[in-house]
Design an enzyme around this catalytic site. Sequence first.
Site, PDB file in Angstrom:
ATOM      1  CG  LEU A 193      -1.981   1.113   1.289  1.00 39.96           C
ATOM      2  CD1 LEU A 193      -2.955   0.994   0.127  1.00 39.96           C
ATOM      3  CD2 LEU A 193      -2.730   1.057   2.624  1.00 39.96           C
ATOM      4  CG  ASP A 194      -0.562   4.751   0.038  1.00 36.63           C
ATOM      5  OD1 ASP A 194      -1.145   4.814  -1.058  1.00 36.63           O
ATOM      6  OD2 ASP A 194      -1.131   4.980   1.125  1.00 36.63           O
ATOM      7  CD  GLU A 195       5.706   0.186   1.438  1.00 36.83           C
ATOM      8  OE1 GLU A 195       6.486  -0.651   0.938  1.00 36.83           O
ATOM      9  OE2 GLU A 195       5.400   0.198   2.639  1.00 36.83           O
TER      10      GLU A 195
END
Length: 284
Positions: free
Chosen positions: A227-229
């Site tokens: 997530l969000d990486e």
Amino acid sequence: MQKIIILIHCEDQKGIIAAVTDFIVQVEGNIIYIDQHVDFEQNVFFMRLECELTNPNSNLTAIKRVFEQSIAADFKMAWEIHPKEKKLKMALFISKYDHCLFDVLGRYSSGEFNVEIPLIVSNHEDLRAVANRFDIPFFYIPFTKDIKEEGEKQQIELLQKHDVDFIVLARYMQIITPNLISLYKNKIINIHHSFLPAFPGAKPYHSAFNRGVKIIGATSHYVTEQLDEGPIIEQDITRVSHINSIDDFIMKGRDLERIVLARAIKLHSERKTMVYDNKTIVFY
């Protein structure tokens, strides 16, 4: 006159640029843009090239076949060749926030993006009227933890039915499923504030305000299962100070989200991004 875009990455070695440019001459092409980058740490060569095919009888399928046989195989290249004028089909996923949606649709209507938008998907009904205003089909697909498998199935069926090339999450407030990510690897663009991981949770701007931060930022990136990486496409910042209220923080943050998302859409749709090892090479 047909124009094509060639994207290449491979192990860095002698003669790549000469071989590719000689190939363009052989297929009666005229180079109008060329850029390259070498990642010296990993010894990887990247190139983006645009050219005009001056022979009106040029066949793109034949050009791809010859490129593979005469160059790509020798250099062990990962490569793509695309017609430049082809418009990619972009699906928008939204929830209740409308600032990114209005901005994307406004730019789309004015011709800023060389894309088609065949559908908008949402897990809420709130913004159906916006889609109707821009005459774009709107599909409401409920999506919660309990019914995510059914929601994912409906999403994938719609995307495949409309031959969607890539997806933009214009503040879509649900986690994208692994199956969808695998089908659209490096083809799902997300946008979020850049306060993570320092200020997680539902009210990051309030937390940042209370800490007296001096810079607000936004990031657009490709979606991965982490997530969000995912690989970062574009970022921007603006300064804030003690004279700014929480509302000012939110307004400035939303402005950045609009700008950074628009840049990411334009870069992706013009095939100016390449992903390698969870990092992007962006040819501006």
